[in-house]
Design an enzyme around this catalytic site. Structure first.
Site, PDB file in Angstrom:
ATOM      1  CG  HIS A 238      -8.541   6.877   6.377  1.00 45.73           C
ATOM      2  ND1 HIS A 238      -8.983   7.555   7.484  1.00 45.73           N
ATOM      3  CD2 HIS A 238      -8.161   5.650   6.811  1.00 45.73           C
ATOM      4  CE1 HIS A 238      -8.849   6.758   8.555  1.00 45.73           C
ATOM      5  NE2 HIS A 238      -8.364   5.604   8.162  1.00 45.73           N
TER       6      HIS A 238
ATOM      7  CD  GLU B   1     -10.439   0.999   7.467  1.00 50.15           C
ATOM      8  OE1 GLU B   1      -9.570   0.409   6.817  1.00 50.15           O
ATOM      9  OE2 GLU B   1     -10.215   2.028   8.117  1.00 50.15           O
TER      10      GLU B   1
ATOM     11  CG  ASP C  64      -7.107   3.636   3.441  1.00 51.14           C
ATOM     12  OD1 ASP C  64      -8.201   4.112   3.066  1.00 51.14           O
ATOM     13  OD2 ASP C  64      -6.927   3.158   4.581  1.00 51.14           O
TER      14      ASP C  64
ATOM     15  NE  ARG D 106      -2.157   1.925   3.531  1.00 49.18           N
ATOM     16  CZ  ARG D 106      -2.812   2.346   4.619  1.00 49.18           C
ATOM     17  NH1 ARG D 106      -4.011   1.887   4.906  1.00 49.18           N
ATOM     18  NH2 ARG D 106      -2.253   3.223   5.429  1.00 49.18           N
TER      19      ARG D 106
ATOM     20  NE  ARG E 220      -9.795  -2.061   3.831  1.00 45.96           N
ATOM     21  CZ  ARG E 220      -8.742  -2.542   4.475  1.00 45.96           C
ATOM     22  NH1 ARG E 220      -8.148  -3.647   4.061  1.00 45.96           N
ATOM     23  NH2 ARG E 220      -8.278  -1.910   5.532  1.00 45.96           N
TER      24      ARG E 220
ATOM     25  CD  GLU F 193      -4.672  -2.771   6.694  1.00 47.30           C
ATOM     26  OE1 GLU F 193      -5.892  -2.941   6.885  1.00 47.30           O
ATOM     27  OE2 GLU F 193      -4.119  -1.661   6.795  1.00 47.30           O
TER      28      GLU F 193
ATOM     29  CD  GLU G 264      -8.453   0.615   2.912  1.00 46.06           C
ATOM     30  OE1 GLU G 264      -7.306   0.270   2.534  1.00 46.06           O
ATOM     31  OE2 GLU G 264      -8.747   0.749   4.103  1.00 46.06           O
TER      32      GLU G 264
ATOM     33  CD1 TRP H 257      -7.817  12.051  10.543  1.00 44.77           C
ATOM     34  CD2 TRP H 257      -8.373   9.926  10.996  1.00 44.77           C
ATOM     35  NE1 TRP H 257      -6.659  11.347  10.689  1.00 44.77           N
ATOM     36  CE2 TRP H 257      -6.955  10.040  10.950  1.00 44.77           C
ATOM     37  CE3 TRP H 257      -8.947   8.676  11.245  1.00 44.77           C
ATOM     38  CZ2 TRP H 257      -6.106   8.953  11.169  1.00 44.77           C
ATOM     39  CZ3 TRP H 257      -8.124   7.606  11.462  1.00 44.77           C
ATOM     40  CH2 TRP H 257      -6.712   7.744  11.436  1.00 44.77           C
TER      41      TRP H 257
ATOM     42  CE1 TYR I 168      -5.206   5.933   7.779  1.00 46.15           C
ATOM     43  CE2 TYR I 168      -4.858   5.830   5.411  1.00 46.15           C
ATOM     44  CZ  TYR I 168      -5.013   5.203   6.632  1.00 46.15           C
ATOM     45  OH  TYR I 168      -4.948   3.849   6.697  1.00 46.15           O
TER      46      TYR I 168
END
Ligand code: GCO
Ligand code: MG
Length: 403
Positions: free
Chosen positions: A213, A263, A211, A148, A284, A340, A237, A403, A160
């Site tokens: 995020h 996630e 990612d 990643r 995820r 991951e 992601e 965030w 992030y």
């Protein structure tokens, strides 16, 4: 029948907080489950000790499905990260117990291995493009087939996924939430050149992941997915927050870049529309936050009907107990995609001795009966809980953002 005689919640902070449920039986074996919910740990600890543990004592530890249904339907108040993490911890511990009594690793109880080992991805990050690529090379040299990539954004103090220490990433870094500043425009300018340079430097074979995020709107995410397409990312992601699932339809209309999400999901209902409409490629959800092995397998079975593969979250806020459970799941499900993996600190590994292993970019849960992971309670007791929050993000004008 193995009767549950005792259950207790252990909160420990060997560098970061973990919540673990330990269930004892009269069959001479115990089981462990992870209940860590980053930044909200004590809510799950209290849910378990105040409302779940009293209901477990005396039950038949073999009745995993029935206990799952009892805790889910019996609460009346369904779903949510706190409830589902608590149920997950019970579920993991019961699978651990069943495996130990059977004398088999949990993956054997789930149907046996569907592959030799599971591909994992590591986290390469850096302040700039060059040091991010150098970090990626470090992973490739260790045998990783997937990496990643996250890099700093010029003009922004931090972002992030980029840590002070390259080999460790721990965002829950403060007694009260740290406030960070986010600029979508600046971010969207740096990620395509990062991927262009990485593909050029690292060649066509390595899988490259990224990612977002949850930081982009659907149309901004579509733009990024389109811009990255020539560099063949394995996935992007959390391209946009998933509460509005139609947002993913919009991204799909513009790009063939594979999409991963989930996630923060805690139940199959969070993923149902995305999966059935084929709006994502990787799910995820994790064993800890999505109701344990029992529920995660249900999500994977639904996903399999639509050729959506799994890509379980595996950040360091999931304890080695969760990693062990994830690896048994990954090894057994037919539609595994990737896992991951972020290495834990030595302190954490000492608190949670485990049988799983990493070799040449792949992991295996090992052959120990049960989950093959335990908690050393004496070690755990030396690391008391320390409140720690995830940061928050604001736009440059002060507007609170994801965030
Ligand atoms: C990831 C995640 C994590 C989360 C963390 C929050 O893809 O690994 O986004 O790093 O930020 O789990 O607690
Ligand atoms: Mg993520």
């Amino acid at each position: 029948m193995p009767r549950i005689t005792d259950a207790r919640v252990i909160v420990t902070c060997p560098g970061r907080n973990f919540v673990t449920l330990k269930i004892e039986t009269d069959a001479g074996v115990h089981g462990v489950g992870d209940a860590t919910l980053n930044g909200r740990e004590l809510a799950v600890a209290a849910y378990l000790s105040e409302h779940v543990v009293p209901c477990l004592i005396g039950r038949d530890a073999h009745r995993i499905e029935d206990i799952w249904q009892f805790l889910y339907k019996g609460a009346y108040w369904r779903r949510g990260p706190v409830t589902m993490s608590a149920i997950a911890a019970v579920d993991m511990a019961l699978w651990d117990i069943k495996g130990k009594i059977a004398g088999l690793p949990v993956y054997q109880l789930l149907g046996g291995a569907s592959r030799e080992a599971v591909m994992v991805y590591g986290h390469a990050n850096g302040v700039g493009i060059d040091d991010t690529i150098a970090a990626a090379r470090g992973y490739i040299d260790q045998g990783y087939k997937a990496v990643r990539l996250q890099c700093g954004v010029p003009g922004m103090a931090g972002t992030y996924g980029v840590s002070k220490r390259r080999d460790r990433y721990e965002p829950a870094d403060s007694d009260l939430p740290t406030e960070t500043i986010w600029s979508t425009e600046k971010y969207l300018r740096i990620v395509p050149p990062l991927f262009a340079a990485a593909r050029e430097a690292l060649g066509p074979d390595v899988h490259l992941l990224h990612d977002v995020h949850h930081r982009l709107t659907p149309i901004e995410a579509a733009r990024l997915a389109k811009d990255l397409e020539p560099y063949r990312p394995f996935w992007i992601e959390d391209a946009t927050p998933a509460e509005n699932q139609d947002g993913f339809r919009l991204i799909r209309q513009h790009s063939t870049t594979p999409l991963a999400v989930g996630e923060v999901f805690n139940a199959i209902w969070d993923a149902k529309t995305l999966i059935e409409n084929q709006l994502i490629d990787y799910i995820r959800a994790t064993v800890t936050h999505a109701g344990g092995l029992t529920h995660l397998r249900r999500i994977a079975a639904l996903a399999d009907l639509y050729q959506v593969r799994t890509g379980c979250h595996g950040a360091t806020d999931l304890s080695p107990v969760a990693m062990a459970a994830a690896l048994h799941f990954d090894l057994s499900v037919p539609n595994f995609g990737i896992q991951e993996y972020m290495a834990q600190t030595d302190e954490t590994d000492r608190v949670f001795p485990h049988a799983y292993r990493f070799e040449a970019g792949q992991m295996h849960p090992g052959e120990a009966p049960g989950l093959g992971v335990d908690i050393d309670e004496a070690q755990a007791a030396t690391y008391p809980y320390k409140r720690a929050y995830l940061p928050v993000a604001r736009l440059e004008d002060g507007t609170l953002w994801s965030w």
